[in-house]
Design an enzyme around this catalytic site. Structure first.
Site, short mmCIF file in Angstrom:
data_model
loop_
_atom_site.label_atom_id
_atom_site.label_comp_id
_atom_site.label_asym_id
_atom_site.label_seq_id
_atom_site.Cartn_x
_atom_site.Cartn_y
_atom_site.Cartn_z
CG HIS A 266 24.69 49.05 41.58
ND1 HIS A 266 25.94 49.16 42.37
CD2 HIS A 266 24.91 47.41 41.62
CE1 HIS A 266 26.71 48.39 42.71
NE2 HIS A 266 25.85 47.20 42.11
CB SER B 10 28.33 44.96 41.55
OG SER B 10 27.55 44.93 42.36
CG ASP C 271 28.28 51.68 42.79
OD1 ASP C 271 28.86 52.62 43.59
OD2 ASP C 271 27.01 51.32 42.84
#
Length: 455
Positions: free
Chosen positions: A256, A162, A186
């Site tokens: 996510h 992330s 991601d």
């Protein structure tokens, strides 16, 4: 005077007591915060926790300016950095221990967990974003000390989750792209959707950049940002994740976080997720992108730690988009067949297809319904059939074409040929069947036959 035997026993007791009092070196754990810290806000503090095959259960904090002062650190070994993202609750990531142990299985590595929880743990996401630059400078300085100590930048692998993916990109940019590899799981989308290449992770940040997308329509970043970008289930909604806000926290984080679980699964070698080069997920679902000629003699790339084996080909091809589908649960892998049909129905019909593979009393079903298919006279149709289970041997196949017609006569489809090609198992036989009559909304079953030469 104590008897000799008693003195001997007393000596053993004192010796044992002394050994108990010599406490082993304590472990250095990931910073554990809570919501109160997040409400008040945390200032940035970066800790580097070293794990090797010798201390997988007990981290050792590294000195930023003297990495070699920790005897377990060996600069001649390859090094993997694990970099977490935004931590709105302050709790340690649940996957840290898993990734450390699984990375250690891949190679004899220095595994360094970059703990910037103090900084990432802020209710204000924008504060955490600003800290990524400062944390990147901190990590850059440490890596330069490693290089001074004999480490090769080309042997470094930064794995960023992330917001941590962009942090890894900033480190790579600071080092002029000399880092060996960056893996972005991601990469974060909020605050980065309009960012330039210099303001986010991009292919110039390392010699090889691979990216996995699982939540592009929410917390993840759209687009292509590596030499190779994998898109699980199109890169957005993941199977098994809640679709309603009433599911609570899972509704926000499931898609996510799936990027981490897919990567962990690939490290554990329990799932082999093959990506197919394609311009869009829709083209992939329609079976237009199931060839791997550009990678021959190697097969299509497989997600995970070993994707670097395709590095030279990918660098030659330029930025490459790869698509794959998964199941909702471990081991995530779907069994894929390319299905080629030649239809000979008299009238134009529209419908969706259900295909079942049978082995004994068990069966697994593929529902090809991403769009309504067109069936017309003497037309070749290519489909991608994806099954949740790998049943072997396939003893029977059944098909049903659903048209939605509930009144009036049932029309028939004549299939001159149906061909089933296993995609991930080239050693398995290609299965065919010839001249089948399928009545709409009715299931027809048949035993597959070896394909005729040239069929």
């Amino acid at each position: 005077m104590l008897p000799g035997r008693l003195l001997h026993l007393l000596g053993l007791v004192l010796l044992c007591k002394g050994q108990e009092e010599e406490s082993p070196e304590s472990c250095d754990d990931f910073t554990d915060l809570n919501l109160s810290h997040c409400f008040l806000g945390t200032s940035l503090s970066v800790r580097l926790l070293l794990y090797t095959r010798s201390n997988l259960a007990c981290g050792r904090e590294l000195h930023h300016h003297q990495p070699s002062s920790q005897p377990l650190f060996n600069p001649s070994r390859p090094t993997a950095f694990v970099i977490h993202g935004y931590r709105p609750t302050g709790a340690p990531p649940i996957w840290i221990d898993h990734i450390v142990h699984l990375l250690a299985k891949q190679d004899d590595l220095n595994i360094i967990v970059v703990d910037w929880n103090q900084g990432a743990a802020n209710l204000n996401y924008f504060t955490a974003v600003t800290y990524t630059r400062e944390a990147a400078f901190n990590l850059t300085s440490f890596i330069l000390r490693m290089e001074d100590g004999g480490a090769s930048l080309g042997s470094l692998h930064l794995i960023g989750v992330s917001l941590g993916a962009h942090l890894a990109g900033f480190v790579g940019a600071n080092l002029k792209g000399r880092i060996g590899r960056i893996t972005g799981l991601d990469p974060a989308g909020p605050m980065f959707t309009s960012a330039t290449a210099e303001e986010r992770l991009d292919p110039s940040d390392a010699m090889f950049v691979d990216v996995l997308h699982t939540d592009m329509n929410s917390f993840g970043l759209r687009g292509t940002h590596g030499h190779i970008d994998f898109y699980a289930n199109g890169g957005a909604d993941q199977p098994g994740c809640p679709k309603s806000i009433f599911a609570g926290k899972s509704y926000f984080v499931c898609d996510h976080q799936r990027s981490v679980f897919l990567f962990l699964c690939s490290l554990n070698h329990t799932c082999s997720l093959t990506g197919y080069p394609c311009s869009s997920y829709n083209d992939y679902l329609e079976g237009r992108c199931l060839q791997c000629e550009v990678f021959r003699p190697a097969p299509c790339p497989v997600l995970g730690y070993d994707v670097s084996r395709w590095r030279e080909t990918l660098l030659r091809l330029g930025q490459t988009k790869l698509f794959f589908s998964t199941t909702a649960t471990l081991p995530y892998r779907k069994l894929c067949y390319r299905v080629d049909m030649v239809t000979w129905n008299q009238y134009l019909r529209w419908g969706i297809i259900f295909i079942r593979l049978h082995s004994g009393r068990k069966f697994t079903e593929a529902r090809i319904d991403h769009k309504v298919l067109r069936f017309e006279q003497y037309t070749s149709t290519r489909l991608l059939a994806q099954f949740d289970d790998d049943l072997q041997p396939v003893q029977k196949i059944s098909m049903r074409i659903s048209t939605g017609n509930v009144i009036g006569p049932r029309y028939k489809f004549r299939l001159l040929r149906v061909r089933f090609t296993p995609l991930e198992h080239p050693e398995r036989p290609v299965m065919c069947r010839y001249d089948i009559i399928v009545e709409e909304n009715m299931e027809v079953a048949f035993r597959p036959l070896p394909c005729e030469s040239g069929a």
